[in-house]
Scaffold this motif. Structure first.
Motif: not given
Length: 102
Positions: A33-56
């Motif tokens: 469960t912890t691994i799945a949560i961490e993977a999900h958070l990493k995906e979210d972080q990557n998505r948010v980073t990509q959105q921020a870079e796109s907006r910038l």
């Protein structure tokens, strides 16, 4: 009697091993469960980073476009000013000549 004692001890050992096995299964489930949560958070972080870079990038592109538009506006204003000055000089010249002729 020895047989019963051996069976009792074996039963206790089996029970202890089953309890340990259940505990390990729970730990394994928690780890998964912890691994799945961490993977999900990493995906979210990557998505948010990509959105921020796109907006910038979009903001930088808009800034460049704004600067170009501003430069073009200044250029057109200078041209209009020069035309207005020439037109005014021309009118003054015409009116000056007309007054001189009269």
């Amino acid at each position: 009697m020895e047989k019963e004692q051996v069976q009792g001890r074996l039963g206790k050992k089996i029970q202890t091993l089953q309890e340990k096995s259940n505990g390990l299964k729970q730990e394994l489930a928690a780890a998964k469960t912890t691994i799945a949560i961490e993977a999900h958070l990493k995906e979210d972080q990557n998505r948010v980073t990509q959105q921020a870079e796109s907006r910038l990038k979009k903001a930088k592109d808009q800034e460049v476009q704004f600067r170009e538009n501003l430069q073009n506006t200044h250029k057109r204003l200078r041209e209009y000013k020069e035309k207005a000055v020439k037109a005014t000089e021309k009118r003054m010249m015409k009116s000056g000549f007309q007054e001189a002729e009269i």
